[in-house]
Design a protein around this motif. Sequence first.
Motif, short mmCIF file in Angstrom:
data_model
loop_
_atom_site.label_atom_id
_atom_site.label_comp_id
_atom_site.label_asym_id
_atom_site.label_seq_id
_atom_site.Cartn_x
_atom_site.Cartn_y
_atom_site.Cartn_z
N LEU A 188 -16.54 3.70 -10.40
CA LEU A 188 -15.53 4.77 -10.05
C LEU A 188 -15.87 5.46 -8.84
N ASN A 245 -7.40 14.21 -9.97
CA ASN A 245 -8.14 12.98 -10.09
C ASN A 245 -9.58 13.14 -9.82
N VAL A 276 -8.35 -0.80 -7.60
CA VAL A 276 -7.16 -0.05 -7.40
C VAL A 276 -7.25 1.26 -6.72
N SER A 299 -4.97 4.70 -6.47
CA SER A 299 -3.74 5.68 -6.85
C SER A 299 -3.66 7.04 -6.32
N SER A 331 -3.11 4.52 -14.45
CA SER A 331 -4.34 4.18 -13.35
C SER A 331 -5.82 4.65 -13.92
N ARG A 390 -6.19 2.60 -17.32
CA ARG A 390 -6.74 1.11 -16.78
C ARG A 390 -7.92 0.94 -16.63
N PHE A 391 -8.70 2.10 -15.85
CA PHE A 391 -10.11 2.10 -15.91
C PHE A 391 -10.94 2.36 -16.88
N THR A 427 -11.25 -1.75 -14.99
CA THR A 427 -10.78 -1.96 -13.46
C THR A 427 -11.24 -0.93 -12.49
N LEU A 478 -11.85 1.85 -9.96
CA LEU A 478 -10.80 2.68 -9.41
C LEU A 478 -11.32 3.49 -8.40
N LEU A 488 -10.30 7.23 -6.22
CA LEU A 488 -9.38 8.27 -6.66
C LEU A 488 -9.40 9.27 -5.54
N SER A 525 -2.36 -1.14 -5.21
CA SER A 525 -1.93 0.26 -5.08
C SER A 525 -0.30 0.26 -5.54
#
Length: 503
Positions: A21, A65, A203, A205, A217, A220-221, A226, A228, A230, A251
């Motif tokens: 992350l 985020n 990803v 977002s 999103s 999903r993490f 997945t 991510l 931010l 994205s």
Amino acid sequence: MSSNFIEAMTAAAARAPGAALAVASDRLPCTTTLGDVVAAGRRMGTRMTAAGVGRGDIVACMLANWREWLVVAVASAQAGGVMLPVVTIYGAKELGFILRQSGAKWLFTPDRFRNVDYAQVVADCGDLPALERHIAIGPDFAALEAHGPIADPVPVDANDLALLVYTSGTTADPKGVMHSARGFLAELETMRAMRVGGDDDAVISPWPPGHVAGALSMYRFLCQGTPLILMDQWDATLAAQLIDRHKVTSSSGTPFHLSGMLAAADTHGYDLTSLRQYLVGAAPVPPSLIKRCQAQRLAVYHCYGSSEHPTVTSGVLDDPLDKQLHTEGRAIAGSEMRFVDDDGHDVAPGEDGEICTRGPELFLGYLDPVLNEAAFLPGGWYRTGDIGRLDEGGYLLITDRKKDIIIRGGENISSKEVEAVLLAHPAVLDAAVVAAKDERMGEVVRACVVLAPGGSLTLDEVRDHFFSSGIAKQKTPERLSIFDELPRNASGKVLKHQLRETG
């Protein structure tokens, strides 16, 4: 598939503890892992249980985020609570309504963000009888997630209310959209099946997590591991830089987000070749933008959904160009559609009708049960308020909007809510609000007003009035039209299609 959020989160953390992350933020930047976030959230949730948060209690989270949003989501699930994300741009009017209607027990906010003092916003909400604790990011938050014991999670059923999202729609007040963990996890599984990448998927977002797209999103993490990236506010140049640095593969956003990002990459020389797919919500994408993306092997296609039913249709990578340009794709696995007239009867195949949907991701209903009667047809079909049809290949075409909303940069704005604020201005005798096309934002708010005798009004005065009302800034009209009288039909209803034609 796991049956509830905390099971999915702990399983993902065990499977991929090092999932990355990265948060690019002037306020709270960080780089961490899924294992760290889930452990911190479970410690916080254990302390919340000890402090009296129980199964079904509402935990409101008005954070951007940030890593801290994710920690609160885990903590809420650990304590058996219901996560209530709230967008950070809401003022006291919207926040107060949401907290009172939901009966939120705890509230997490920044201390300050974007020059907003959140303690003052909460104070301006007035009486909040159910709210027991307001925790701002700082020492109190750090104490809740500090190292300590982790208890067993509070048991909950997969069909229980687990996520409550408020959305602007046709009503003047936000609507509480209720989701179960089973339904939201089904949506995440659909996203997993549709994604292009494999183990290298990452990803980014642009969506605030107070909206369902942003929440997806984040979950999903948390639930799939997945990686991510931010940002706590949109910056096209920063987005392009982050895609280059982290080799982001997918994205989503609006044409505004996509075009700005591509332009920034061209200007500053960022490499976006890792980006393989970009999902655009139901908004027109200029053909020139699609063709530009194709030239760099970036697949851009539409999807159709809402807070109530997050994904109904979606394009796929090998769709023909004309389908990518002009349709919302085909129904995803498990989703059903039918098209009805005003009386709820099916229209003939190929004719325009209101889109009604069903599927495993469909919401449980609105928190206000009064809203459910008009929202569903017999058999559990959700009335979307959008008009469309299927083409000969089964691709969805959106042809009109029955809902009285304006979609500004992907944000739904209730016309009725804006009209109520306009009518409170002493110079306004009558008012209606419609969407005005805007090249940058897609649509903006246009105020159509009739002045009181002797009254006058400028757009700057409208802006000052909306600022003092405490309403979110993006709902402020950006166009103003003065009329001698508003066009109405015999029953007194404003003919908004005529107003749109004048703008």
